[in-house]
Write a protein that holds these residues in place. Structure first.
Motif, PDB file in Angstrom:
ATOM      1  N   PRO A   1      35.810  49.691  75.792  1.00 30.26           N
ATOM      2  CA  PRO A   1      34.794  50.740  75.612  1.00 30.26           C
ATOM      3  C   PRO A   1      35.413  52.124  75.414  1.00 30.26           C
ATOM      4  O   PRO A   1      36.266  52.556  76.196  1.00 30.26           O
ATOM      5  N   LYS A   2      34.998  52.773  74.340  1.00 25.66           N
ATOM      6  CA  LYS A   2      35.374  54.164  74.018  1.00 25.66           C
ATOM      7  C   LYS A   2      36.885  54.364  73.822  1.00 25.66           C
ATOM      8  O   LYS A   2      37.371  55.484  73.923  1.00 25.66           O
ATOM      9  N   VAL A   3      37.609  53.273  73.536  1.00 22.52           N
ATOM     10  CA  VAL A   3      39.043  53.376  73.231  1.00 22.52           C
ATOM     11  C   VAL A   3      39.215  53.223  71.717  1.00 22.52           C
ATOM     12  O   VAL A   3      38.757  52.235  71.151  1.00 22.52           O
ATOM     13  N   PRO A   4      39.848  54.198  71.031  1.00 22.60           N
ATOM     14  CA  PRO A   4      39.998  54.105  69.578  1.00 22.60           C
ATOM     15  C   PRO A   4      40.755  52.849  69.156  1.00 22.60           C
ATOM     16  O   PRO A   4      41.668  52.400  69.856  1.00 22.60           O
ATOM     17  N   VAL A   5      40.365  52.284  68.012  1.00 21.45           N
ATOM     18  CA  VAL A   5      41.043  51.105  67.467  1.00 21.45           C
ATOM     19  C   VAL A   5      41.414  51.374  66.006  1.00 21.45           C
ATOM     20  O   VAL A   5      40.617  51.910  65.236  1.00 21.45           O
ATOM     21  N   VAL A   6      42.652  51.040  65.659  1.00 18.69           N
ATOM     22  CA  VAL A   6      43.175  51.194  64.298  1.00 18.69           C
ATOM     23  C   VAL A   6      43.320  49.804  63.710  1.00 18.69           C
ATOM     24  O   VAL A   6      43.831  48.893  64.380  1.00 18.69           O
ATOM     25  N   THR A   7      42.895  49.598  62.463  1.00 19.92           N
ATOM     26  CA  THR A   7      43.025  48.251  61.889  1.00 19.92           C
ATOM     27  C   THR A   7      43.267  48.273  60.381  1.00 19.92           C
ATOM     28  O   THR A   7      42.822  49.182  59.683  1.00 19.92           O
ATOM     29  N   ALA A   8      43.996  47.227  59.925  1.00 16.87           N
ATOM     30  CA  ALA A   8      44.166  47.001  58.485  1.00 16.87           C
ATOM     31  C   ALA A   8      43.430  45.726  58.074  1.00 16.87           C
ATOM     32  O   ALA A   8      43.655  45.205  56.980  1.00 16.87           O
ATOM     33  N   ALA A   9      42.550  45.222  58.954  1.00 23.27           N
ATOM     34  CA  ALA A   9      41.766  44.025  58.621  1.00 23.27           C
ATOM     35  C   ALA A   9      40.853  44.315  57.432  1.00 23.27           C
ATOM     36  O   ALA A   9      40.492  45.471  57.182  1.00 23.27           O
ATOM     37  N   GLN A  10      40.484  43.252  56.725  1.00 18.29           N
ATOM     38  CA  GLN A  10      39.667  43.409  55.528  1.00 18.29           C
ATOM     39  C   GLN A  10      38.463  42.469  55.569  1.00 18.29           C
ATOM     40  O   GLN A  10      38.398  41.552  56.378  1.00 18.29           O
TER      41      GLN A  10
ATOM     42  N   SER B   1      33.464  52.604  70.399  1.00 19.12           N
ATOM     43  CA  SER B   1      34.883  52.918  70.176  1.00 19.12           C
ATOM     44  C   SER B   1      35.084  53.403  68.743  1.00 19.12           C
ATOM     45  O   SER B   1      34.593  52.777  67.799  1.00 19.12           O
ATOM     46  N   GLN B   2      35.810  54.495  68.605  1.00 15.59           N
ATOM     47  CA  GLN B   2      36.131  54.998  67.268  1.00 15.59           C
ATOM     48  C   GLN B   2      36.980  53.957  66.539  1.00 15.59           C
ATOM     49  O   GLN B   2      37.914  53.393  67.115  1.00 15.59           O
ATOM     50  N   ILE B   3      36.665  53.694  65.268  1.00 16.52           N
ATOM     51  CA  ILE B   3      37.468  52.751  64.488  1.00 16.52           C
ATOM     52  C   ILE B   3      38.077  53.480  63.292  1.00 16.52           C
ATOM     53  O   ILE B   3      37.386  54.223  62.582  1.00 16.52           O
ATOM     54  N   LEU B   4      39.370  53.306  63.090  1.00 17.32           N
ATOM     55  CA  LEU B   4      40.107  53.943  62.007  1.00 17.32           C
ATOM     56  C   LEU B   4      40.632  52.835  61.101  1.00 17.32           C
ATOM     57  O   LEU B   4      41.448  52.001  61.530  1.00 17.32           O
ATOM     58  N   VAL B   5      40.135  52.807  59.862  1.00 22.85           N
ATOM     59  CA  VAL B   5      40.351  51.652  58.984  1.00 22.85           C
ATOM     60  C   VAL B   5      41.294  52.004  57.829  1.00 22.85           C
ATOM     61  O   VAL B   5      41.099  53.016  57.142  1.00 22.85           O
ATOM     62  N   PHE B   6      42.295  51.149  57.626  1.00 22.39           N
ATOM     63  CA  PHE B   6      43.217  51.323  56.499  1.00 22.39           C
ATOM     64  C   PHE B   6      42.443  51.234  55.185  1.00 22.39           C
ATOM     65  O   PHE B   6      41.583  50.387  55.012  1.00 22.39           O
ATOM     66  N   ASN B   7      42.776  52.122  54.273  1.00 20.69           N
ATOM     67  CA  ASN B   7      42.125  52.272  52.953  1.00 20.69           C
ATOM     68  C   ASN B   7      40.743  52.908  53.038  1.00 20.69           C
ATOM     69  O   ASN B   7      40.056  53.034  52.019  1.00 20.69           O
ATOM     70  N   GLU B   8      40.329  53.320  54.239  1.00 23.96           N
ATOM     71  CA  GLU B   8      39.111  54.119  54.386  1.00 23.96           C
ATOM     72  C   GLU B   8      39.462  55.453  55.048  1.00 23.96           C
ATOM     73  O   GLU B   8      39.244  56.517  54.474  1.00 23.96           O
ATOM     74  N   ASP B   9      40.002  55.391  56.261  1.00 19.39           N
ATOM     75  CA  ASP B   9      40.338  56.609  57.011  1.00 19.39           C
ATOM     76  C   ASP B   9      41.768  57.077  56.755  1.00 19.39           C
ATOM     77  O   ASP B   9      42.087  58.249  56.951  1.00 19.39           O
ATOM     78  N   PHE B  10      42.625  56.169  56.351  1.00 20.05           N
ATOM     79  CA  PHE B  10      44.012  56.509  56.013  1.00 20.05           C
ATOM     80  C   PHE B  10      44.505  55.496  54.980  1.00 20.05           C
ATOM     81  O   PHE B  10      44.021  54.360  54.946  1.00 20.05           O
TER      82      PHE B  10
END
Length: 427
Positions: A190-199, A215-224
């Motif tokens: 809960p409420k822990v950021p997650v970074v992913t390159a899943a598609q 939880s904040q989600i940071l997605v490869f090819n969207e956020d970076f």
């Protein structure tokens, strides 16, 4: 305990196999006063790349002046590789003492009626305990298998990373990408950021879990994303860009487009940590990423007038990454391969990606009951192939059948890389 006695004890835990579930590890950690709560953590899962991301994040935090624990699996040569502080493996003596402490707690709990913990649970508890004893600031923790029911999934990290999701370990994580993604998404807290390159559908499962847990989600090819990359035998230069237009030019010795994606995920997770830790700077980010090393992942070694390449490439996704990296660096140059593949993997898919039509292959067994026999593996190969009883025998034959300047590749399973490294070091 000596190191040898510790290994014998761990081997005695093997009959208990892989038993997903958190009851045993939670009881074990509670009996040790929950060492995993004594420091900040970063939690990393994914089908491929989790070890590389762990190594990259560990290197940056260490170069930022933090005291950092790292827990990874499997090992190539020694169990001590799995538990590191500031890039250095635990000593054999300290490892023996550590396992003795955990074994003592296990005995008391089992005598009190607890189901015996698995080998991986003992190692996980040992790592968490050692990191508390070493007074680390951070522990970077690689998931062993899946995520949701993995024994490392007792931590609440500062940030979680899910590298990618493809088919692997179906017996434990499910037969579809969506089922596997559910296991990987199990590390989101809960409420822990997650970074992913899943598609695709895997990403939707992870996104849904992140939303549910706020939880904040940071997605490869969207956020970076990767704007450009330039590959060379020494590594690659990668330019990253985030949604705000901020650009980073970063170098890594890790080869291949898949490692560029791993670096992008590691850098994004480190930017999350930067927000609350001023010790992590643009300079330490660049330096830590450039200095990170991770053995057995398209590792190029020039020795004995040959070019050796060591690569775990143990499943179809990893084998495809090997193929793309090899082609990028060496085009269609013929290679001599020492190859082992586990029988529970997609054997033909792995072989098709690793072996080219010009290649000469020597099949060998991996040191595990899960291994294909050399003869069975050879039946999947359509180019020149022979069998050998060990990695050492395969390497010695490869030396006789190759000449100066040739490429010798050891691949198909992380289990055989330790013997290959030991053989090369002894030459």
């Amino acid at each position: 305990m000596t190191y040898a006695e510790a290994v014998a004890y761990l081997d005695s835990c093997v009959p208990f196999g892989i038993k997903p579930g958190l009851e045993r590890i939670e009881a074990l950690l509670q009996a040790m006063d929950n060492p995993e709560t004594a420091y900040k953590t970063v939690h990393i899962t994914g089908t491929n790349g989790k070890g590389s991301v762990t190594a990259l994040i560990d290197s940056v935090l260490t170069h930022s002046g933090r005291r950092v624990g790292r827990f990874t699996s499997p090992h190539l040569i020694s169990y001590t590789e799995r538990i590191c502080v500031n890039g250095r493996s635990i000593t054999e003596e300290a490892f023996g003492e550590l396992i003795a402490k955990v074994a003592e707690v296990v005995t008391k709990l089992v005598d009190g009626g607890l189901e015996p913990p698995t080998q991986f649970e003992v190692l996980t508890a040992a790592a968490f305990l050692f990191f508390r004893e070493q007074e680390v600031d951070y522990a970077v923790i690689e998931v062993g298998l899946g995520g949701l029911l993995d024994s490392t999934n007792v931590i609440t990290p500062e940030v979680a990373v899910i590298t990618n999701v493809t088919i692997d370990h179906q017996a434990y994580c499910g037969n579809t990408v969506e089922e596997i993604a559910t296991h990987k998404a199990g590390i989101i807290k809960p409420k822990v950021p997650v970074v992913t390159a899943a598609q695709s559908s895997a990403l939707e499962v992870i996104r849904s879990k992140a939303k549910e847990l706020k939880s904040q989600i940071l997605v490869f090819n969207e956020d970076f994303s990767i704007k450009s990359r330039s590959a060379m035998p020494e590594g690659q230069m990668i330019t990253l860009e985030d949604k705000a237009g901020h650009k980073d030019m970063l170098f890594t010795t890790l080869a291949g487009v898949h490692q560029a994606v791993n670096l992008a995920c590691a850098a994004e997770a480190l930017r999350v940590l930067m927000k609350s830790d001023s010790a992590i700077s643009e300079e330490t980010l660049r330096e830590g990423l450039a200095r990170a090393k991770w053995a057995g992942r398209f590792e190029i070694v020039k020795r004995l007038d040959r070019l050796f390449i060591f690569d775990g490439a143990h499943n179809a996704n990893g084998a495809e990454a090997f193929h793309l990296t090899y082609t990028e660096l060496f085009k269609d140059r013929a290679k001599t391969m020492i190859l082992a593949v586990l029988a529970d993997k997609e054997v033909q898919a792995v072989v098709d990606q690793l072996v080219g039509s010009k290649d000469s292959v020597i099949t060998v067994p991996a040191p595990t009951p899960r291994s294909c026999t050399p003869e069975e593996l050879a039946s999947h190969i359509h180019s020149e192939v022979s069998t050998a009883s060990s990695v050492t025998e395969g390497l010695e034959r490869a030396m006789k059948t190759t000449k100066a300047g040739d490429i010798i590749v050891v691949a198909g399973s992380l289990y055989i890389l330790g013997e290959a490294e030991q053989w090369l070091n002894a030459q």
